[in-house]
Design a protein around this motif. Structure first.
Motif: not given
Length: 215
Positions: A8-14, A75-87
Motif C-alpha cells: 500500500l502507498v500513502v500519497i501525503g503521508a504527513g 493507493i491512499a491519497c489523503i488531502n492531496v489531490l486538491e493540491h495537484i493542478e492536473d488531478d
C-alpha cells in the motif's frame, strides 16, 4: 468496500498517523511526503518499523515506471489531490500503479467549491469537489467508482463560517477541540448508517476499468 491489504502507498503521508493505522492491515506501507518537517516526524514515529518505507518527494518527482513495477494493491491519497493542478493525470498515475492487480484507489478530498475561502488559498488548494466533479475526474482517469460519499457536514458549517465571515487563513485550535470533544463522538458513527447529502469532505474508492486507455 473491501480493499486488498498487501502493498500500500500513502500519497501525503504527513506525520505518519494514517500510515501507522494502515500498518495494522497491510503487509508493507510506502509513504510519499514532500514536506521535510512532516517527514522528520514520520521517521521519528515509524522510521524503525520493518514494514514501513518513507520517500521524501512530491508525487510528480517519483519514477512512474518504478512505482508501476512495485505492483501496489492500494493507493491512499489523503488531502492531496486538491493540491495537484492536473488531478486527472494524478488519478491516471494511480490507476497505472494499481492496474496490474486491479487494486483500489482511495481518495479523501475537501468538498463543496462554494466553501472555498482564504484558508483554501493559503493551503494551496486548487479546488474543492462535489460528488459529480470527483466522479468525472475518476471516469476521465479510467477509474470506476465503488464508493463515493460525503462526510462531516457539521465541519462544513464551521469551514464556511471561517471562509465567508471570519475570512480565516488558519485553523482555530479551539474549533478543532470543540469538534473532537463534542461532535465527532456521535456524528462520525452516525455517518456510517445515514447517507449524507453534503459534507466538508468526500471519500471515494475506485479501481481501474478493464480495457481503459493508457495515459
Amino acid at each position: 468496500v473491501t480493499v486488498n491489504s498487501g502493498w500500500l502507498v500513502v500519497i501525503g503521508a504527513g506525520i505518519g498517523t494514517m500510515s501507522r493505522s494502515l500498518l495494522d492491515v497491510a503487509e508493507h506501507v510506502v509513504g510519499i511526503e514532500p514536506n521535510q518537517a512532516c517527514a522528520t516526524r514520520a521517521r521519528a514515529a515509524l522510521g524503525d518499523h520493518p514494514r514501513f518505507e518513507l520517500r521524501v518527494c512530491h508525487l510528480e518527482e517519483c519514477d512512474r515506471a518504478a512505482l508501476v513495477a512495485e505492483r501496489f494493491d492500494t493507493i491512499a491519497c489523503i488531502n492531496v489531490l486538491e493540491h495537484i493542478e492536473d488531478d486527472v493525470s494524478a488519478l491516471r498515475l494511480f490507476a497505472d500503479i494499481v492496474g496490474p492487480s486491479r487494486g483500489h484507489v482511495l481518495v479523501f478530498v475537501p468538498a463543496v467549491q462554494a466553501a472555498y475561502g482564504p484558508l483554501d488559498a493559503e493551503l494551496g488548494h486548487h479546488r474543492r469537489y462535489l460528488k459529480r466533479s470527483l466522479a468525472k475526474a475518476f471516469a476521465d482517469a479510467g477509474l470506476e467508482l465503488a464508493l463515493l460519499k460525503y462526510t462531516n457536514p457539521i465541519g462544513l458549517l464551521g469551514w464556511m463560517y471561517n471562509s465567508w465571515i471570519k475570512k480565516s487563513t488558519s485553523h482555530s485550535s479551539q474549533q478543532i477541540r470543540l469538534f473532537e470533544s463534542l461532535v465527532a463522538p456521535w456524528a462520525l458513527p452516525l455517518e456510517r448508517v445515514v447517507p449524507l447529502p453534503i459534507g466538508l469532505s468526500i471519500v471515494a474508492v475506485g479501481r481501474p476499468r478493464d480495457g481503459r486507455a493508457k495515459s
